[in-house]
Write a protein that holds these residues in place. Structure first.
Motif, PDB file in Angstrom:
ATOM      1  N   LEU A 121      -8.088  -7.467  -0.922  1.00  0.00           N
ATOM      2  CA  LEU A 121      -7.930  -6.725   0.322  1.00  0.00           C
ATOM      3  C   LEU A 121      -8.827  -5.495   0.255  1.00  0.00           C
ATOM      4  O   LEU A 121      -8.749  -4.720  -0.697  1.00  0.00           O
ATOM      5  CB  LEU A 121      -6.474  -6.287   0.504  1.00  0.00           C
ATOM      6  N   TRP A 122      -9.677  -5.305   1.262  1.00  0.00           N
ATOM      7  CA  TRP A 122     -10.567  -4.149   1.194  1.00  0.00           C
ATOM      8  C   TRP A 122     -10.705  -3.494   2.566  1.00  0.00           C
ATOM      9  O   TRP A 122     -10.576  -4.140   3.605  1.00  0.00           O
ATOM     10  CB  TRP A 122     -11.936  -4.518   0.630  1.00  0.00           C
ATOM     11  N   GLY A 123     -10.959  -2.209   2.543  1.00  0.00           N
ATOM     12  CA  GLY A 123     -11.148  -1.432   3.757  1.00  0.00           C
ATOM     13  C   GLY A 123     -11.032   0.040   3.420  1.00  0.00           C
ATOM     14  O   GLY A 123     -10.515   0.426   2.361  1.00  0.00           O
ATOM     15  N   VAL A 124     -11.502   0.902   4.313  1.00  0.00           N
ATOM     16  CA  VAL A 124     -11.536   2.341   4.037  1.00  0.00           C
ATOM     17  C   VAL A 124     -10.128   2.895   3.877  1.00  0.00           C
ATOM     18  O   VAL A 124      -9.135   2.274   4.283  1.00  0.00           O
ATOM     19  CB  VAL A 124     -12.275   3.111   5.158  1.00  0.00           C
ATOM     20  N   SER A 125     -10.050   4.070   3.314  1.00  0.00           N
ATOM     21  CA  SER A 125      -8.758   4.721   3.093  1.00  0.00           C
ATOM     22  C   SER A 125      -8.026   4.924   4.415  1.00  0.00           C
ATOM     23  O   SER A 125      -8.631   5.269   5.433  1.00  0.00           O
ATOM     24  CB  SER A 125      -8.973   6.088   2.422  1.00  0.00           C
ATOM     25  N   GLY A 126      -6.721   4.739   4.365  1.00  0.00           N
ATOM     26  CA  GLY A 126      -5.886   5.011   5.531  1.00  0.00           C
ATOM     27  C   GLY A 126      -5.601   3.818   6.405  1.00  0.00           C
ATOM     28  O   GLY A 126      -4.865   3.933   7.394  1.00  0.00           O
ATOM     29  N   LEU A 127      -6.153   2.643   6.070  1.00  0.00           N
ATOM     30  CA  LEU A 127      -5.907   1.447   6.880  1.00  0.00           C
ATOM     31  C   LEU A 127      -4.583   0.765   6.532  1.00  0.00           C
ATOM     32  O   LEU A 127      -4.152  -0.137   7.247  1.00  0.00           O
ATOM     33  CB  LEU A 127      -7.053   0.444   6.714  1.00  0.00           C
ATOM     34  N   GLY A 128      -3.952   1.185   5.436  1.00  0.00           N
ATOM     35  CA  GLY A 128      -2.649   0.632   5.100  1.00  0.00           C
ATOM     36  C   GLY A 128      -2.656  -0.404   3.995  1.00  0.00           C
ATOM     37  O   GLY A 128      -1.717  -1.203   3.885  1.00  0.00           O
ATOM     38  N   LYS A 129      -3.678  -0.393   3.131  1.00  0.00           N
ATOM     39  CA  LYS A 129      -3.739  -1.389   2.049  1.00  0.00           C
ATOM     40  C   LYS A 129      -2.564  -1.225   1.087  1.00  0.00           C
ATOM     41  O   LYS A 129      -1.958  -2.217   0.661  1.00  0.00           O
ATOM     42  CB  LYS A 129      -5.071  -1.257   1.302  1.00  0.00           C
ATOM     43  N   THR A 130      -2.244   0.024   0.741  1.00  0.00           N
ATOM     44  CA  THR A 130      -1.134   0.265  -0.171  1.00  0.00           C
ATOM     45  C   THR A 130       0.176  -0.182   0.457  1.00  0.00           C
ATOM     46  O   THR A 130       1.035  -0.777  -0.220  1.00  0.00           O
ATOM     47  CB  THR A 130      -1.063   1.755  -0.546  1.00  0.00           C
ATOM     48  N   TRP A 131       0.338   0.049   1.754  1.00  0.00           N
ATOM     49  CA  TRP A 131       1.539  -0.417   2.438  1.00  0.00           C
ATOM     50  C   TRP A 131       1.614  -1.941   2.394  1.00  0.00           C
ATOM     51  O   TRP A 131       2.692  -2.513   2.211  1.00  0.00           O
ATOM     52  CB  TRP A 131       1.536   0.082   3.893  1.00  0.00           C
ATOM     53  N   ILE A 132       0.487  -2.618   2.571  1.00  0.00           N
ATOM     54  CA  ILE A 132       0.476  -4.082   2.507  1.00  0.00           C
ATOM     55  C   ILE A 132       0.888  -4.555   1.109  1.00  0.00           C
ATOM     56  O   ILE A 132       1.712  -5.471   0.964  1.00  0.00           O
ATOM     57  CB  ILE A 132      -0.909  -4.631   2.879  1.00  0.00           C
ATOM     58  N   ILE A 133       0.314  -3.934   0.082  1.00  0.00           N
ATOM     59  CA  ILE A 133       0.656  -4.293  -1.297  1.00  0.00           C
ATOM     60  C   ILE A 133       2.158  -4.111  -1.536  1.00  0.00           C
ATOM     61  O   ILE A 133       2.838  -4.995  -2.088  1.00  0.00           O
ATOM     62  CB  ILE A 133      -0.155  -3.429  -2.289  1.00  0.00           C
ATOM     63  N   ARG A 134       2.687  -2.969  -1.114  1.00  0.00           N
ATOM     64  CA  ARG A 134       4.115  -2.696  -1.322  1.00  0.00           C
ATOM     65  C   ARG A 134       4.982  -3.668  -0.513  1.00  0.00           C
ATOM     66  O   ARG A 134       6.044  -4.103  -0.983  1.00  0.00           O
ATOM     67  CB  ARG A 134       4.426  -1.255  -0.922  1.00  0.00           C
ATOM     68  N   HIS A 135       4.519  -3.993   0.692  1.00  0.00           N
ATOM     69  CA  HIS A 135       5.315  -4.898   1.527  1.00  0.00           C
ATOM     70  C   HIS A 135       5.296  -6.316   0.967  1.00  0.00           C
ATOM     71  O   HIS A 135       6.310  -7.030   1.048  1.00  0.00           O
ATOM     72  CB  HIS A 135       4.784  -4.889   2.964  1.00  0.00           C
ATOM     73  N   LEU A 136       4.167  -6.734   0.415  1.00  0.00           N
ATOM     74  CA  LEU A 136       4.111  -8.045  -0.230  1.00  0.00           C
ATOM     75  C   LEU A 136       5.115  -8.121  -1.371  1.00  0.00           C
ATOM     76  O   LEU A 136       5.825  -9.126  -1.525  1.00  0.00           O
ATOM     77  CB  LEU A 136       2.703  -8.317  -0.755  1.00  0.00           C
ATOM     78  N   ALA A 137       5.179  -7.060  -2.164  1.00  0.00           N
ATOM     79  CA  ALA A 137       6.139  -7.035  -3.270  1.00  0.00           C
ATOM     80  C   ALA A 137       7.567  -7.071  -2.740  1.00  0.00           C
ATOM     81  O   ALA A 137       8.431  -7.772  -3.282  1.00  0.00           O
ATOM     82  CB  ALA A 137       5.915  -5.788  -4.124  1.00  0.00           C
ATOM     83  N   HIS A 138       7.810  -6.332  -1.649  1.00  0.00           N
ATOM     84  CA  HIS A 138       9.163  -6.284  -1.082  1.00  0.00           C
ATOM     85  C   HIS A 138       9.567  -7.628  -0.489  1.00  0.00           C
ATOM     86  O   HIS A 138      10.686  -8.109  -0.720  1.00  0.00           O
ATOM     87  CB  HIS A 138       9.217  -5.200   0.004  1.00  0.00           C
ATOM     88  N   GLU A 139       8.659  -8.252   0.267  1.00  0.00           N
ATOM     89  CA  GLU A 139       9.024  -9.479   0.988  1.00  0.00           C
ATOM     90  C   GLU A 139       8.971 -10.722   0.112  1.00  0.00           C
ATOM     91  O   GLU A 139       9.815 -11.615   0.246  1.00  0.00           O
ATOM     92  CB  GLU A 139       8.091  -9.674   2.189  1.00  0.00           C
ATOM     93  N   LEU A 140       7.994 -10.797  -0.777  1.00  0.00           N
ATOM     94  CA  LEU A 140       7.751 -12.049  -1.493  1.00  0.00           C
ATOM     95  C   LEU A 140       8.163 -12.021  -2.959  1.00  0.00           C
ATOM     96  O   LEU A 140       8.138 -13.066  -3.612  1.00  0.00           O
ATOM     97  CB  LEU A 140       6.262 -12.404  -1.408  1.00  0.00           C
ATOM     98  N   GLY A 141       8.500 -10.862  -3.476  1.00  0.00           N
ATOM     99  CA  GLY A 141       8.643 -10.730  -4.924  1.00  0.00           C
ATOM    100  C   GLY A 141      10.046 -10.742  -5.478  1.00  0.00           C
ATOM    101  O   GLY A 141      10.275 -10.256  -6.595  1.00  0.00           O
ATOM    102  N   HIS A 142      11.022 -11.323  -4.730  1.00  0.00           N
ATOM    103  CA  HIS A 142      12.407 -11.254  -5.231  1.00  0.00           C
ATOM    104  C   HIS A 142      13.163 -12.559  -5.009  1.00  0.00           C
ATOM    105  O   HIS A 142      14.377 -12.552  -4.812  1.00  0.00           O
ATOM    106  CB  HIS A 142      13.169 -10.119  -4.526  1.00  0.00           C
ATOM    107  N   ASP A 143      12.490 -13.689  -5.058  1.00  0.00           N
ATOM    108  CA  ASP A 143      13.157 -14.962  -4.791  1.00  0.00           C
ATOM    109  C   ASP A 143      13.645 -15.620  -6.088  1.00  0.00           C
ATOM    110  O   ASP A 143      12.892 -15.704  -7.070  1.00  0.00           O
ATOM    111  CB  ASP A 143      12.205 -15.922  -4.070  1.00  0.00           C
ATOM    112  N   GLN A 144      14.860 -16.106  -6.077  1.00  0.00           N
ATOM    113  CA  GLN A 144      15.413 -16.796  -7.242  1.00  0.00           C
ATOM    114  C   GLN A 144      15.011 -18.274  -7.216  1.00  0.00           C
ATOM    115  O   GLN A 144      14.897 -18.873  -6.151  1.00  0.00           O
ATOM    116  CB  GLN A 144      16.938 -16.684  -7.251  1.00  0.00           C
TER     117      GLN A 144
END
Length: 526
Positions: free
Chosen positions: A66-89
């Motif tokens: 994922l690439w783009g200038v600062s402030g586009l929300g890349k860190t939010w995307i990374i955190r949201h991926l972890a939140h949504e996809l990273g906790h399945d049993q």
């Protein structure tokens, strides 16, 4: 050393960093909050699809950047991926998943004085993620975790620790899909390339090569210095784009800061151009400036344009925080141009700085300027334009800020840019379609700033007549075809010209018919 080169050196060493605001304090982007994440549905669905395939035993063949200038929300995307996809049993039908997030932010890298320290910091993130799986692990998986803990506690070499981490992931991959999310990758590359190369060889390559794990990077630039073939051939770059107007509305609604989010979103869009951080700053500022009971419309917003300029200035200063004064000033000037090569930059800077010495500088001098601009991660080479460009959203915000702070300078720069392209048109053989579009663009930018609203046809007609008249045009069939193709994909010019865009394309199509007829007859336009 010429006078211009000496002046640039002196500026770098002596000049203070002039503020682009009137004392408005920089406020960092807000931390990720699950309930405030909006949009990015197409991008998120791409990750969901990949994870679904992996959970059912299909191979993952891609490493996502994922690439783009600062402030586009890349860190939010990374955190949201972890939140949504990273906790399945895991269950009888499919694997589970877990996520590891590691940010190579400046603070992290600066506090780790050695590669070993950085690796151990990453290992702590791994251990924290594994700890959250404690109740789901079987005996074999617990044994692998004990081995990695033993490797770390025993003071083994970084290579041995890396092998232990990879072995742990491979063991867990029997029942889970590990999702490894690395943020701010460009900071590691820029500050410690040897560490970057080490992580690539000992962690990212073996993780990426194992088709059961999902590896995701985020960075402010495309990142083209990967050295391992197995990484390069799997790497897929997904550019993070600014929000569209409806997504800006959704952002403002979720932030719960402003009433009438759709109206406010439409008001703020011509200032932020969908850049999430810029929108947030403007939304916060507008909420603070207007009483809660006061209706907000375009007339009210125009009263605060000076405040908007200061807020946009803080965004621009954030982008240019570590940039030398001379590079900063030249990047701000070059943002007038949609794309440029060395000669165009030389001609434009010499004119805007009123500096004859610049005209005598060799190409190498401007290559150094461009290299410095590339180092900001706001400038990059565009294969589409066959030239350098400043990120389009950054360029638009800088232009808007300049118009709000110094309308005369804004007009002067776009007039100089138009004159530059007229000169290049005269020199080009065959006639360049790209230069014609650039001349029309700068005419329209000046007109829109003066009058607002759509560009009147009378503004661009002289340029159109001069270079696209079927009787006098120097464009050949290839040039006309290129012009048609470039106009077709130029959404920015289409929006800028409004109704005039249709008139322009009709003129070009008429020229194409004449040129094609003459070409088929073996003749040239007289």
């Amino acid at each position: 050393m010429t006078q211009a080169r000496g002046a640039a050196s002196a500026l770098t060493q002596m000049q203070p960093q002039p503020s682009l605001t009137s004392g408005v304090v920089y406020v960092p982007p807000p931390a990720y909050e699950t309930d405030k994440f909006v949009a990015r549905e197409k991008l998120l669905q791409g990750f969901r699809d990949q994870l679904k395939e992996a959970k059912h035993g299909q191979s993952l063949r891609q490493i996502i950047m994922l690439w783009g200038v600062s402030g586009l929300g890349k860190t939010w995307i990374i955190r949201h991926l972890a939140h949504e996809l990273g906790h399945d049993q895991p269950d009888a039908q499919q694997k589970g998943s877990f996520a590891i997030v590691f940010d190579f932010a400046e603070d992290t890298v600066r506090h780790c004085e050695t590669l070993d320290a950085l690796l151990r910091t990453f290992t702590q993130s791994v251990q924290q993620a594994i700890h959250r799986l404690e109740n789901q692990l079987n005996t074999d998986e617990r044994r692998e975790i004990a081995l990695i803990n033993e490797a770390i506690a025993g003071g083994q070499s970084p290579e041995e620790i890396a092998r232990a981490i990879v072995c742990l992931f491979q063991a867990l991959s029997e029942r889970f899909v590990p999702i490894c999310l690395f943020d701010s990758l460009d900071i590691l590359e820029d500050t410690h390339f040897d560490w970057f190369a080490w992580f690539e060889e000992h962690l990212w390559m073996p993780i990426g090569r194992d088709s059961r794990m999902l590896l995701v990077f985020a960075a402010r630039k495309e990142m083209k210095r990967f050295q391992q073939f197995e990484v390069r051939r799997r790497l897929k770059r997904w550019q993070v784009l600014p929000f569209k107007t409806d997504e800006v509305t959704a952002q403002l609604k979720q932030e719960r800061r402003v009433a009438e989010a759709e109206l406010v979103g439409n008001i703020l869009y011509p200032y932020s151009f969908g850049h999430p951080y810029a929108t947030w700053r403007l939304g916060e500022g507008l909420a603070a400036l207007t009483p809660a009971a006061q209706p907000i419309d375009e007339r009210v917003a125009r009263q605060f344009e000076k405040d908007f300029a200061d807020l946009l200035g803080t965004v621009i200063e954030w982008w240019l925080n570590h940039v030398n004064w001379d590079v900063r000033q030249r990047l701000l000037a070059a943002a007038t141009l949609r794309h440029f090569h060395i000669r165009a930059l030389q001609m434009f800077l010499a004119e805007t700085e009123n500096n004859d010495d610049l005209r005598a500088e060799p190409d190498s001098y401007f290559q150094d300027i461009i290299k410095s601009m590339l180092g900001t991660d706001l400038t990059f080479w565009s294969q589409t334009h066959h030239g350098y460009i400043i990120d389009p959203t950054v360029r638009k915000i800088i232009n808007r800020w300049l118009l709000l702070t110094d309308a005369d300078e804004y007009d002067r720069r776009h007039r100089s840019a138009k004159d530059l392209y007229v000169r290049l048109i005269r020199e080009s053989q065959p006639l360049s379609a790209t230069y014609i579009i650039a001349a029309i663009y700068h005419d329209a930018m000046r007109a829109k700033a003066r009058a607002g609203g759509d560009t009147p046809w009378s503004v661009i007609e002289p340029t159109v007549t001069a270079y696209l008249d079927p009787v006098t045009s120097r464009l050949d069939l290839e040039g006309v075809t290129t012009l048609q193709e470039e106009l077709e994909r130029d959404d920015e010019l289409r929006e800028l010209l409004g109704d005039c865009y249709q008139e322009l394309t009709e003129r070009v199509d008429a020229l194409a018919r004449v040129v094609s007829q003459h070409s088929s007859n073996g003749a040239t336009i007289p």
